[in-house]
Design a protein around this motif. Sequence first.
Motif, PDB file in Angstrom:
ATOM      1  N   ARG A  63       2.405  38.448 -42.082  1.00 47.54           N
ATOM      2  CA  ARG A  63       2.109  37.053 -43.070  1.00 47.54           C
ATOM      3  C   ARG A  63       3.224  36.670 -43.664  1.00 47.54           C
ATOM      4  O   ARG A  63       3.150  35.424 -44.117  1.00 47.54           O
ATOM      5  N   THR A  64       4.007  37.494 -43.975  1.00 50.10           N
ATOM      6  CA  THR A  64       5.357  37.164 -45.211  1.00 50.10           C
ATOM      7  C   THR A  64       6.451  37.422 -44.270  1.00 50.10           C
ATOM      8  O   THR A  64       7.550  36.793 -44.790  1.00 50.10           O
ATOM      9  N   SER A  65       6.575  38.520 -43.407  1.00 52.28           N
ATOM     10  CA  SER A  65       8.018  38.850 -42.995  1.00 52.28           C
ATOM     11  C   SER A  65       8.306  38.551 -41.604  1.00 52.28           C
ATOM     12  O   SER A  65       7.504  38.545 -40.651  1.00 52.28           O
ATOM     13  N   ILE A  66       9.303  37.830 -41.247  1.00 48.71           N
ATOM     14  CA  ILE A  66       9.857  37.359 -39.968  1.00 48.71           C
ATOM     15  C   ILE A  66      10.117  38.547 -39.070  1.00 48.71           C
ATOM     16  O   ILE A  66       9.752  38.531 -37.923  1.00 48.71           O
ATOM     17  N   ALA A 101      15.951  34.749 -49.196  1.00 48.79           N
ATOM     18  CA  ALA A 101      15.451  33.462 -48.877  1.00 48.79           C
ATOM     19  C   ALA A 101      15.722  32.946 -47.511  1.00 48.79           C
ATOM     20  O   ALA A 101      14.814  32.066 -47.146  1.00 48.79           O
ATOM     21  N   TRP A 102      16.568  33.323 -46.716  1.00 44.13           N
ATOM     22  CA  TRP A 102      16.736  32.733 -45.311  1.00 44.13           C
ATOM     23  C   TRP A 102      15.805  33.362 -44.410  1.00 44.13           C
ATOM     24  O   TRP A 102      15.301  32.435 -43.646  1.00 44.13           O
ATOM     25  N   ASN A 103      15.256  34.521 -44.707  1.00 41.78           N
ATOM     26  CA  ASN A 103      14.090  35.069 -43.690  1.00 41.78           C
ATOM     27  C   ASN A 103      12.885  34.686 -44.148  1.00 41.78           C
ATOM     28  O   ASN A 103      11.995  34.325 -43.390  1.00 41.78           O
ATOM     29  N   ILE A 104      12.602  34.192 -45.610  1.00 40.73           N
ATOM     30  CA  ILE A 104      11.588  33.554 -46.028  1.00 40.73           C
ATOM     31  C   ILE A 104      11.539  32.145 -45.326  1.00 40.73           C
ATOM     32  O   ILE A 104      10.150  31.511 -44.735  1.00 40.73           O
ATOM     33  N   TRP A 105      12.431  31.412 -45.233  1.00 39.22           N
ATOM     34  CA  TRP A 105      12.554  30.101 -44.570  1.00 39.22           C
ATOM     35  C   TRP A 105      12.058  30.102 -43.210  1.00 39.22           C
ATOM     36  O   TRP A 105      11.624  29.310 -42.865  1.00 39.22           O
ATOM     37  N   MET A 111       5.660  29.319 -38.914  1.00 40.04           N
ATOM     38  CA  MET A 111       4.451  29.264 -39.146  1.00 40.04           C
ATOM     39  C   MET A 111       4.015  27.778 -39.049  1.00 40.04           C
ATOM     40  O   MET A 111       3.203  27.246 -38.426  1.00 40.04           O
ATOM     41  N   SER A 112       4.972  26.878 -39.481  1.00 35.46           N
ATOM     42  CA  SER A 112       5.012  25.507 -39.512  1.00 35.46           C
ATOM     43  C   SER A 112       4.813  24.767 -38.059  1.00 35.46           C
ATOM     44  O   SER A 112       4.062  24.079 -37.682  1.00 35.46           O
ATOM     45  N   ARG A 113       5.971  25.314 -37.251  1.00 35.68           N
ATOM     46  CA  ARG A 113       5.900  25.120 -35.833  1.00 35.68           C
ATOM     47  C   ARG A 113       4.654  25.457 -35.063  1.00 35.68           C
ATOM     48  O   ARG A 113       4.449  24.751 -34.248  1.00 35.68           O
ATOM     49  N   ILE A 114       4.090  26.493 -35.349  1.00 34.08           N
ATOM     50  CA  ILE A 114       2.973  27.061 -34.599  1.00 34.08           C
ATOM     51  C   ILE A 114       1.759  25.973 -35.023  1.00 34.08           C
ATOM     52  O   ILE A 114       1.204  25.754 -34.115  1.00 34.08           O
ATOM     53  N   LEU A 125      -0.947  30.568 -45.299  1.00 33.64           N
ATOM     54  CA  LEU A 125       0.475  30.773 -44.251  1.00 33.64           C
ATOM     55  C   LEU A 125       1.108  29.305 -43.804  1.00 33.64           C
ATOM     56  O   LEU A 125       1.888  29.149 -43.317  1.00 33.64           O
ATOM     57  N   ARG A 126       0.375  28.007 -44.453  1.00 40.14           N
ATOM     58  CA  ARG A 126       0.686  26.919 -44.044  1.00 40.14           C
ATOM     59  C   ARG A 126       1.895  26.274 -45.307  1.00 40.14           C
ATOM     60  O   ARG A 126       2.596  25.414 -44.943  1.00 40.14           O
TER      61      ARG A 126
END
Length: 127
Positions: A63-66, A101-105, A111-114, A125-126
């Motif tokens: 949910r938070t980790s790419i 910060a890069w991984n969070i982005w 998630m946004s693209r999904i 998650l949005r």
Amino acid sequence: MSFFGKIFSKIFPSANAAEVVAAPPAPAPAGAPAVPAPPPSIPLGEVAPILDAMPGAASLNWRTSIVDLLKLLGLESGLAARKELANELIYTGNDEPGSAAWNIWLHKQVMSRIAANGGTLPPELRD
């Protein structure tokens, strides 16, 4: 298939990953013919329950980790793969690749693209 297309097809195997849009199209230069808009998204379902039901989900913080999201989906999660994904999603920030910060982005963009391609996400998650 694009890296984002691989992510999308792992979550929604029946969706046509060739039609997913990883990044919005760049604006056409003045005088150039307009690029047609991507097809409207088709509601595909709730993303969180699909991911929560995958083997290993309980031990990963997807949910938070790419990195954990990619691991859950059985995709390469190393820095080179994440850089490829960031390039595909048109990262323009100044954060060091691999930094928090890069991984969070990167996670937020995925998630946004999904969601933009028809996946339904809970509010946490949005954002």
